[in-house]
Design a protein around this motif. Structure first.
Motif, short mmCIF file in Angstrom:
data_model
loop_
_atom_site.label_atom_id
_atom_site.label_comp_id
_atom_site.label_asym_id
_atom_site.label_seq_id
_atom_site.Cartn_x
_atom_site.Cartn_y
_atom_site.Cartn_z
N GLU A 1 13.64 22.17 24.57
CA GLU A 1 12.30 21.59 24.46
C GLU A 1 12.39 20.11 24.06
OE1 GLU A 1 8.05 21.56 24.43
OE2 GLU A 1 9.53 22.85 25.36
N VAL A 2 13.28 19.81 23.13
CA VAL A 2 13.47 18.42 22.69
C VAL A 2 13.97 17.58 23.86
CG1 VAL A 2 14.86 16.91 21.22
CG2 VAL A 2 13.80 18.95 20.25
N ALA A 3 14.92 18.11 24.61
CA ALA A 3 15.46 17.38 25.76
C ALA A 3 14.37 17.13 26.79
CB ALA A 3 16.62 18.14 26.38
N ARG A 4 13.54 18.14 27.05
CA ARG A 4 12.45 17.99 28.00
C ARG A 4 11.46 16.93 27.53
NH1 ARG A 4 7.37 19.23 28.72
NH2 ARG A 4 7.14 20.37 26.78
N LEU A 5 11.11 16.97 26.26
CA LEU A 5 10.17 15.99 25.71
C LEU A 5 10.77 14.58 25.73
CD1 LEU A 5 8.60 17.99 22.75
CD2 LEU A 5 7.52 17.36 24.91
N GLN A 6 12.06 14.47 25.44
CA GLN A 6 12.71 13.16 25.49
C GLN A 6 12.72 12.61 26.92
OE1 GLN A 6 16.49 13.96 23.61
NE2 GLN A 6 15.76 13.18 21.63
N ALA A 7 12.98 13.48 27.89
CA ALA A 7 12.97 13.06 29.29
C ALA A 7 11.57 12.61 29.69
CB ALA A 7 13.45 14.19 30.19
N GLU A 8 10.57 13.38 29.27
CA GLU A 8 9.18 13.02 29.59
C GLU A 8 8.79 11.71 28.90
OE1 GLU A 8 4.76 15.03 29.66
OE2 GLU A 8 6.50 16.27 29.24
N LEU A 9 9.24 11.52 27.66
CA LEU A 9 8.98 10.28 26.95
C LEU A 9 9.64 9.10 27.67
CD1 LEU A 9 7.88 8.75 24.51
CD2 LEU A 9 10.00 9.33 23.29
N GLY A 10 10.84 9.29 28.15
CA GLY A 10 11.52 8.23 28.91
C GLY A 10 10.76 7.88 30.18
N ARG A 11 10.28 8.91 30.87
CA ARG A 11 9.50 8.68 32.09
C ARG A 11 8.20 7.95 31.77
NH1 ARG A 11 5.49 11.20 34.44
NH2 ARG A 11 5.55 13.02 33.09
N MET A 12 7.54 8.32 30.71
CA MET A 12 6.29 7.67 30.32
C MET A 12 6.54 6.21 29.93
SD MET A 12 4.07 9.92 30.87
CE MET A 12 2.58 9.57 30.03
N ARG A 13 7.63 5.95 29.23
CA ARG A 13 7.96 4.57 28.87
C ARG A 13 8.21 3.73 30.12
NH1 ARG A 13 11.80 5.72 23.63
NH2 ARG A 13 10.10 5.84 22.13
N THR A 14 8.90 4.33 31.10
CA THR A 14 9.16 3.63 32.35
C THR A 14 7.84 3.33 33.06
OG1 THR A 14 11.30 4.72 32.58
CG2 THR A 14 10.35 3.76 34.58
N GLU A 15 6.95 4.30 33.14
CA GLU A 15 5.64 4.08 33.76
C GLU A 15 4.87 2.99 33.03
OE1 GLU A 15 3.22 7.54 34.38
OE2 GLU A 15 4.90 8.69 35.17
N LEU A 16 4.94 3.00 31.70
CA LEU A 16 4.25 1.99 30.91
C LEU A 16 4.80 0.60 31.22
CD1 LEU A 16 2.24 1.17 28.71
CD2 LEU A 16 4.03 1.67 27.02
N GLU A 17 6.11 0.47 31.32
CA GLU A 17 6.73 -0.82 31.64
C GLU A 17 6.34 -1.29 33.04
OE1 GLU A 17 8.63 -4.32 31.16
OE2 GLU A 17 8.18 -2.83 29.62
#
Length: 133
Positions: free
Chosen positions: A30-46
């Motif tokens: 779950e942590v890995a999934r959330l970290q991956a999703e957080l990374g994707r969201m940060r990329t979208e934000l950038e």
């Protein structure tokens, strides 16, 4: 941008009856999934921030171009107005010159000095050209 719905945390930890090993792996997944999703969201934000900066730069560029075009148009209008004023001044000067030729100073009202034959021919030629146009 997608919103991440996190599961509601319960007030008390739930014991699934399984050992700590499996629960730790599930939490780790779950942590890995959330970290991956957080990374994707940060990329979208950038990406969105860069797009926003690009659009702001385009707006500044277009505003500058618009101001330059307005200034150029104003200069052309001023040049045209000056040319019209000069043409009007030349026309008034020519009219005064014609008046002086036809009615010399001090001449009687009915007695005009005869015009030069060459001048009369040019005036007639100009009238014919004007009528033809």
């Amino acid at each position: 941008i997608e919103q991440v719905d996190e599961p509601a945390a319960s007030a008390e930890p739930v014991d699934s009856g399984q050992g700590d090993g499996e629960n730790g792996e599930a939490d780790g997944g779950e942590v890995a999934r959330l970290q991956a999703e957080l990374g994707r969201m940060r990329t979208e934000l950038e990406v969105e921030r860069r797009r926003h900066a690009s659009l702001e730069e385009e707006i500044r560029s277009r505003t500058s171009l618009e101001n330059d075009l307005r200034n150029a148009l104003a200069m052309q209008e001023a040049e045209l107005a000056a040319a019209v004023a000069q043409a009007a001044q030349r026309a008034r000067r020519a009219e005064r010159q014609r008046e002086r030729v036809t009615v010399p100073d001090g001449a009687a009202e009915g007695a005009a000095r005869p015009l030069d034959a060459d001048l009369i021919a040019r005036i007639e030629s100009a009238r014919r050209a004007s009528d033809a146009a």
